[in-house]
Design a protein around this motif. Sequence first.
Motif, PDB file in Angstrom:
ATOM      1  N   UNK A 170      -3.937  11.716   6.805  1.00  0.00           N
ATOM      2  CA  UNK A 170      -3.493  10.559   6.026  1.00  0.00           C
ATOM      3  C   UNK A 170      -4.571  10.039   5.062  1.00  0.00           C
ATOM      4  N   UNK A 171      -4.090   9.527   3.929  1.00  0.00           N
ATOM      5  CA  UNK A 171      -4.924   8.812   2.969  1.00  0.00           C
ATOM      6  C   UNK A 171      -4.157   7.563   2.536  1.00  0.00           C
ATOM      7  N   UNK A 172      -4.877   6.533   2.095  1.00  0.00           N
ATOM      8  CA  UNK A 172      -4.191   5.320   1.657  1.00  0.00           C
ATOM      9  C   UNK A 172      -4.782   4.817   0.351  1.00  0.00           C
ATOM     10  N   UNK A 215       0.837  -1.201   0.000  1.00  0.00           N
ATOM     11  CA  UNK A 215       0.000   0.000   0.000  1.00  0.00           C
ATOM     12  C   UNK A 215       0.868   1.245   0.000  1.00  0.00           C
ATOM     13  N   UNK A 216       0.233   2.360  -0.329  1.00  0.00           N
ATOM     14  CA  UNK A 216       0.846   3.683  -0.225  1.00  0.00           C
ATOM     15  C   UNK A 216       0.000   4.526   0.715  1.00  0.00           C
ATOM     16  N   UNK A 217       0.654   5.350   1.501  1.00  0.00           N
ATOM     17  CA  UNK A 217      -0.042   6.264   2.402  1.00  0.00           C
ATOM     18  C   UNK A 217       0.453   7.683   2.100  1.00  0.00           C
ATOM     19  N   UNK A 218      -0.476   8.576   1.863  1.00  0.00           N
ATOM     20  CA  UNK A 218      -0.135   9.971   1.553  1.00  0.00           C
ATOM     21  C   UNK A 218      -0.448  10.841   2.761  1.00  0.00           C
ATOM     22  N   UNK A 255      -8.026   7.031  -0.375  1.00  0.00           N
ATOM     23  CA  UNK A 255      -9.114   6.922   0.598  1.00  0.00           C
ATOM     24  C   UNK A 255      -8.669   7.586   1.902  1.00  0.00           C
ATOM     25  N   UNK A 256      -9.379   8.610   2.372  1.00  0.00           N
ATOM     26  CA  UNK A 256      -8.964   9.290   3.606  1.00  0.00           C
ATOM     27  C   UNK A 256      -9.217   8.443   4.843  1.00  0.00           C
ATOM     28  N   UNK A 257      -8.367   8.606   5.833  1.00  0.00           N
ATOM     29  CA  UNK A 257      -8.545   7.992   7.144  1.00  0.00           C
ATOM     30  C   UNK A 257      -8.816   9.125   8.136  1.00  0.00           C
ATOM     31  N   UNK A 258      -9.862   8.999   8.925  1.00  0.00           N
ATOM     32  CA  UNK A 258     -10.241  10.067   9.848  1.00  0.00           C
ATOM     33  C   UNK A 258      -9.166  10.305  10.895  1.00  0.00           C
TER      34      UNK A 258
END
Length: 235
Positions: free
Chosen positions: A185-187, A124-127, A196-199
């Motif tokens: 963060x988003x992944x 995965x990638x996390x931005x 996809x954003x993470x809260x």
Amino acid sequence: MPAWADSSCTDLERATTGCPNISVGNDGHEVTIGGEVDQPGTGGGPGSSSGADPVPDPMPPLTVDRPGYTVTIPVTLSDLARFRPNPGTDHMQPDGWMIVGLSTNFYARAAQHVKTGALLGEPASVRFTPVRYAWTYGDGSSRTASTPGSTWDALGVHEFDATATSHIYRNPGRYLIDLTIGYAPEYRLASGSEWIPVAGLVWVPANRLVAVAAAGAKTVLVEDECTVNPFGPGC
């Protein structure tokens, strides 16, 4: 560790790789690397003095296709603990000193960036996108802002003019200034797929500044003669 914080490690990670220095709030909406998270309901992260942020929407699920079936797993901030954001940097004007009663300008440098690795066993990638900036000024004052600030020149103002991230010191002395940056963060699981954003936010401390406040402008050496630069320090 406080009762409202918990380790981001799973039992398996504790037994194998150990735990990073990361704390996660019980509500899953904040994580701090290299420190502790604010207690739930106290505001928008380290140094916050602006009241509580709105409660984020539920975190989106991670869908993993397996041979013959699909697994859907809720993604939380603790799942992103191994994806550590790059720390930003704190800057100030003037550099290393300030004048009592005049505005000292602080600004941050941080950029959106991507980290790669395994998320719940999948590549995965996390931005990480910097969205919040929490300063503690060393004199008991603090500020949390949505802007990183900028230099006086970039803002088109004069030296010692007030800015959205400036601060006025009222007493001479030596001060320690700290900045913590909140990253959203988003992944995504595959290159080209939707982010996809993470809260919640991941809070990462920047460098510490050490500065001395002078009692008045007349005690400060000037770089240029005041006739050349009438808005310079001490003029």
